[in-house]
Motif scaffolding. Structure first.
Motif, PDB file in Angstrom:
ATOM      1  N   ALA A  71     -83.066  25.187  67.038  1.00 52.17           N
ATOM      2  CA  ALA A  71     -82.356  26.137  66.165  1.00 52.17           C
ATOM      3  C   ALA A  71     -81.236  25.459  65.382  1.00 52.17           C
ATOM      4  N   CYS A  72     -80.789  24.287  65.822  1.00 50.17           N
ATOM      5  CA  CYS A  72     -79.684  23.591  65.154  1.00 50.17           C
ATOM      6  C   CYS A  72     -80.160  22.563  64.128  1.00 50.17           C
ATOM      7  N   LEU A  77     -73.792  20.365  62.183  1.00 47.32           N
ATOM      8  CA  LEU A  77     -73.629  19.927  63.564  1.00 47.32           C
ATOM      9  C   LEU A  77     -74.698  18.901  63.933  1.00 47.32           C
ATOM     10  N   ALA A  78     -75.935  19.179  63.576  1.00 47.40           N
ATOM     11  CA  ALA A  78     -77.030  18.255  63.879  1.00 47.40           C
ATOM     12  C   ALA A  78     -76.896  16.957  63.092  1.00 47.40           C
ATOM     13  N   ARG A  79     -76.491  17.067  61.822  1.00 48.21           N
ATOM     14  CA  ARG A  79     -76.349  15.857  61.006  1.00 48.21           C
ATOM     15  C   ARG A  79     -75.290  14.913  61.565  1.00 48.21           C
ATOM     16  N   ARG A  80     -74.253  15.460  62.184  1.00 45.53           N
ATOM     17  CA  ARG A  80     -73.205  14.616  62.761  1.00 45.53           C
ATOM     18  C   ARG A  80     -73.800  13.627  63.759  1.00 45.53           C
ATOM     19  N   SER A 149     -75.590  27.825  61.918  1.00 45.02           N
ATOM     20  CA  SER A 149     -76.389  29.049  61.838  1.00 45.02           C
ATOM     21  C   SER A 149     -76.211  29.910  63.086  1.00 45.02           C
ATOM     22  N   GLU A 150     -76.490  31.201  62.933  1.00 43.14           N
ATOM     23  CA  GLU A 150     -76.372  32.131  64.063  1.00 43.14           C
ATOM     24  C   GLU A 150     -77.277  31.705  65.215  1.00 43.14           C
ATOM     25  N   ASN A 151     -78.501  31.297  64.897  1.00 44.42           N
ATOM     26  CA  ASN A 151     -79.430  30.864  65.947  1.00 44.42           C
ATOM     27  C   ASN A 151     -78.920  29.626  66.664  1.00 44.42           C
ATOM     28  N   CYS A 152     -78.350  28.693  65.917  1.00 41.89           N
ATOM     29  CA  CYS A 152     -77.792  27.486  66.534  1.00 41.89           C
ATOM     30  C   CYS A 152     -76.596  27.855  67.412  1.00 41.89           C
ATOM     31  N   ARG A 153     -75.705  28.705  66.893  1.00 44.76           N
ATOM     32  CA  ARG A 153     -74.529  29.124  67.679  1.00 44.76           C
ATOM     33  C   ARG A 153     -74.965  29.763  68.994  1.00 44.76           C
ATOM     34  N   MET A 158     -71.979  28.994  71.295  1.00 44.26           N
ATOM     35  CA  MET A 158     -70.784  29.045  70.450  1.00 44.26           C
ATOM     36  C   MET A 158     -70.576  30.475  69.972  1.00 44.26           C
ATOM     37  N   HIS A 159     -69.396  30.996  70.198  1.00 48.56           N
ATOM     38  CA  HIS A 159     -69.100  32.381  69.824  1.00 48.56           C
ATOM     39  C   HIS A 159     -68.860  32.528  68.330  1.00 48.56           C
ATOM     40  N   GLY A 160     -69.135  33.722  67.850  1.00 47.61           N
ATOM     41  CA  GLY A 160     -68.895  34.046  66.458  1.00 47.61           C
ATOM     42  C   GLY A 160     -67.649  34.888  66.292  1.00 47.61           C
ATOM     43  N   ALA A 161     -67.461  35.380  65.083  1.00 42.85           N
ATOM     44  CA  ALA A 161     -66.262  36.146  64.731  1.00 42.85           C
ATOM     45  C   ALA A 161     -66.109  37.408  65.569  1.00 42.85           C
ATOM     46  N   TYR A 162     -67.187  37.928  66.086  1.00 41.25           N
ATOM     47  CA  TYR A 162     -67.111  39.139  66.911  1.00 41.25           C
ATOM     48  C   TYR A 162     -66.259  38.947  68.168  1.00 41.25           C
ATOM     49  N   LYS A 163     -65.966  37.692  68.544  1.00 42.74           N
ATOM     50  CA  LYS A 163     -65.148  37.392  69.719  1.00 42.74           C
ATOM     51  C   LYS A 163     -63.684  37.136  69.363  1.00 42.74           C
TER      52      LYS A 163
END
Length: 187
Positions: A71-72, A77-80, A149-153, A158-163
Protein backbone atom coordinates in the motif's frame (compact mmCIF):
# COMPACT_ATOMS: atom_id res chain seq x y z
CA UNK A 1 20.01 15.34 -9.22
CA UNK A 2 19.92 12.56 -6.59
CA UNK A 3 21.35 14.93 -3.98
CA UNK A 4 18.69 17.58 -4.79
CA UNK A 5 15.93 15.00 -4.55
CA UNK A 6 17.40 13.75 -1.29
CA UNK A 7 17.54 17.26 0.15
CA UNK A 8 13.86 17.71 -0.67
CA UNK A 9 12.71 14.29 0.56
CA UNK A 10 14.75 14.01 3.75
CA UNK A 11 13.08 16.98 5.46
CA UNK A 12 9.69 15.54 4.51
CA UNK A 13 10.60 12.11 5.83
CA UNK A 14 12.14 13.62 8.96
CA UNK A 15 9.04 15.76 9.52
CA UNK A 16 6.70 12.79 9.15
CA UNK A 17 8.92 10.68 11.41
CA UNK A 18 9.23 13.41 14.00
CA UNK A 19 5.55 14.23 14.14
CA UNK A 20 4.83 10.53 14.50
CA UNK A 21 7.49 10.13 17.19
CA UNK A 22 6.35 13.22 19.05
CA UNK A 23 2.71 12.20 18.99
CA UNK A 24 3.40 8.66 20.15
CA UNK A 25 6.13 9.23 22.76
CA UNK A 26 5.07 8.45 26.30
CA UNK A 27 6.49 11.62 27.81
CA UNK A 28 9.45 13.99 27.53
CA UNK A 29 11.70 11.90 29.75
CA UNK A 30 10.97 8.78 27.72
CA UNK A 31 11.74 10.66 24.49
CA UNK A 32 15.12 11.78 25.86
CA UNK A 33 15.87 8.20 26.97
CA UNK A 34 15.03 6.97 23.49
CA UNK A 35 17.43 9.54 22.01
CA UNK A 36 20.20 8.29 24.27
CA UNK A 37 19.54 4.62 23.54
CA UNK A 38 19.28 5.28 19.81
CA UNK A 39 22.49 7.30 19.85
CA UNK A 40 24.41 4.67 21.82
CA UNK A 41 23.22 1.97 19.41
CA UNK A 42 24.63 3.97 16.50
CA UNK A 43 27.93 4.70 18.31
CA UNK A 44 29.44 1.30 17.53
CA UNK A 45 32.88 2.04 18.99
CA UNK A 46 31.51 3.80 22.09
CA UNK A 47 33.60 6.95 21.68
CA UNK A 48 30.69 9.36 22.21
CA UNK A 49 30.53 10.31 18.52
CA UNK A 50 28.62 8.85 15.60
CA UNK A 51 30.66 9.18 12.43
CA UNK A 52 29.75 8.61 8.80
CA UNK A 53 30.96 5.00 8.73
CA UNK A 54 28.86 4.14 11.79
CA UNK A 55 25.82 5.82 10.21
CA UNK A 56 26.34 3.99 6.92
CA UNK A 57 26.34 0.67 8.80
CA UNK A 58 23.14 1.66 10.65
CA UNK A 59 21.43 2.80 7.45
CA UNK A 60 22.46 -0.38 5.62
CA UNK A 61 20.91 -2.47 8.39
CA UNK A 62 17.72 -0.36 8.34
CA UNK A 63 17.45 -0.68 4.56
CA UNK A 64 17.72 -4.45 4.89
CA UNK A 65 14.95 -4.49 7.52
CA UNK A 66 12.51 -2.13 5.80
CA UNK A 67 9.46 -4.03 4.68
CA UNK A 68 6.89 -1.45 3.70
CA UNK A 69 3.54 -2.90 2.72
CA UNK A 70 2.46 -2.77 -0.93
CA UNK A 71 0.00 0.00 0.00
CA UNK A 72 3.00 2.33 0.45
CA UNK A 73 4.49 1.76 -3.02
CA UNK A 74 4.95 5.02 -4.92
CA UNK A 75 4.71 7.24 -1.81
CA UNK A 76 7.33 9.70 -0.57
CA UNK A 77 7.81 7.39 2.41
CA UNK A 78 8.70 4.48 0.12
CA UNK A 79 10.98 6.61 -2.06
CA UNK A 80 13.01 7.60 1.01
CA UNK A 81 14.08 3.98 1.34
CA UNK A 82 15.40 3.78 -2.23
CA UNK A 83 18.46 5.90 -1.44
CA UNK A 84 21.81 4.20 -0.78
CA UNK A 85 22.96 4.04 2.85
CA UNK A 86 25.71 6.58 2.17
CA UNK A 87 23.16 9.16 1.05
CA UNK A 88 20.95 8.50 4.08
CA UNK A 89 23.96 8.80 6.41
CA UNK A 90 25.06 12.05 4.78
CA UNK A 91 21.54 13.41 5.20
CA UNK A 92 21.49 12.59 8.90
CA UNK A 93 24.89 14.24 9.38
CA UNK A 94 23.75 17.31 7.46
CA UNK A 95 20.58 17.46 9.58
CA UNK A 96 22.28 17.25 12.98
CA UNK A 97 25.98 18.18 12.74
CA UNK A 98 25.89 21.51 14.57
CA UNK A 99 29.63 22.21 14.50
CA UNK A 100 30.32 20.85 11.00
CA UNK A 101 32.98 18.34 12.05
CA UNK A 102 31.33 15.46 10.17
CA UNK A 103 30.37 13.48 13.25
CA UNK A 104 27.49 13.68 15.68
CA UNK A 105 27.24 13.98 19.43
CA UNK A 106 24.13 13.20 21.46
CA UNK A 107 23.83 16.90 22.27
CA UNK A 108 23.86 17.82 18.55
CA UNK A 109 21.23 15.19 17.72
CA UNK A 110 18.88 16.31 20.51
CA UNK A 111 19.38 19.99 19.58
CA UNK A 112 18.63 19.27 15.90
CA UNK A 113 15.42 17.42 16.74
CA UNK A 114 14.33 20.14 19.16
CA UNK A 115 14.89 22.77 16.45
CA UNK A 116 12.88 20.61 14.05
CA UNK A 117 10.08 20.27 16.62
CA UNK A 118 10.04 24.02 17.18
CA UNK A 119 9.86 24.60 13.41
CA UNK A 120 7.00 22.11 13.15
CA UNK A 121 5.18 23.86 15.98
CA UNK A 122 5.50 27.22 14.24
CA UNK A 123 4.14 25.71 11.03
CA UNK A 124 1.14 24.20 12.84
CA UNK A 125 0.40 27.32 14.95
CA UNK A 126 -1.42 29.04 12.07
CA UNK A 127 -2.53 32.08 14.06
CA UNK A 128 0.94 32.51 15.66
CA UNK A 129 -0.49 32.87 19.16
CA UNK A 130 2.00 30.45 20.70
CA UNK A 131 -0.45 27.58 21.08
CA UNK A 132 -1.42 24.62 18.93
CA UNK A 133 -5.12 23.86 18.89
CA UNK A 134 -6.98 20.79 17.74
CA UNK A 135 -8.15 22.60 14.60
CA UNK A 136 -4.64 23.73 13.72
CA UNK A 137 -3.25 20.22 14.23
CA UNK A 138 -6.08 18.71 12.16
CA UNK A 139 -5.33 21.07 9.26
CA UNK A 140 -1.60 20.32 9.43
CA UNK A 141 -2.17 16.58 9.58
CA UNK A 142 -4.60 16.74 6.63
CA UNK A 143 -2.02 18.67 4.62
CA UNK A 144 0.58 16.02 5.47
CA UNK A 145 -1.79 13.18 4.60
CA UNK A 146 -1.32 13.91 0.88
CA UNK A 147 2.28 12.70 1.27
CA UNK A 148 1.29 9.29 2.65
CA UNK A 149 -1.79 7.63 1.20
CA UNK A 150 -4.63 6.53 3.49
CA UNK A 151 -3.95 2.87 2.67
CA UNK A 152 -0.26 3.27 3.47
CA UNK A 153 -1.04 5.10 6.74
CA UNK A 154 -3.39 2.30 7.77
CA UNK A 155 -0.86 -0.37 6.82
CA UNK A 156 1.91 1.15 8.94
CA UNK A 157 -0.34 2.27 11.80
CA UNK A 158 0.08 5.99 11.17
CA UNK A 159 -2.83 8.05 12.46
CA UNK A 160 -4.64 10.65 10.44
CA UNK A 161 -6.21 13.99 11.27
CA UNK A 162 -9.15 12.27 12.95
CA UNK A 163 -6.81 11.63 15.93
CA UNK A 164 -5.85 15.31 16.40
CA UNK A 165 -8.08 15.80 19.47
CA UNK A 166 -6.53 12.74 21.10
CA UNK A 167 -3.02 14.00 20.38
CA UNK A 168 -3.78 17.45 21.78
CA UNK A 169 -5.23 15.90 24.95
CA UNK A 170 -2.14 13.70 25.29
CA UNK A 171 0.33 16.61 25.02
CA UNK A 172 -1.75 19.15 26.98
CA UNK A 173 -0.22 19.02 30.45
CA UNK A 174 -1.99 22.04 31.93
CA UNK A 175 -5.48 21.08 30.75
CA UNK A 176 -6.22 24.23 28.71
CA UNK A 177 -7.09 22.14 25.57
CA UNK A 178 -4.23 23.62 23.60
CA UNK A 179 -0.52 22.83 23.42
CA UNK A 180 2.27 25.31 24.10
CA UNK A 181 5.66 25.07 22.45
CA UNK A 182 7.13 23.68 25.68
CA UNK A 183 4.43 21.00 25.91
CA UNK A 184 5.05 20.06 22.27
CA UNK A 185 8.84 19.94 22.54
CA UNK A 186 8.65 17.91 25.76
CA UNK A 187 6.76 15.13 24.00
Amino acid sequence: MLRKAFLVLVPLAVAVSLVTAVLYSINGAQARTDFEGNFRAKDANGDGFVDRDELIAVMQKRLEQVDLPPACEGTELARRWTFPPETLADGEIEFADGNGDGRLTLREVVAAFERQRADQFVQVDADSNGYMTRGELERAMRADEVNVSENCRKAIGMHGAYKAAEHIAFMDRDGDRQVSLREFVDH
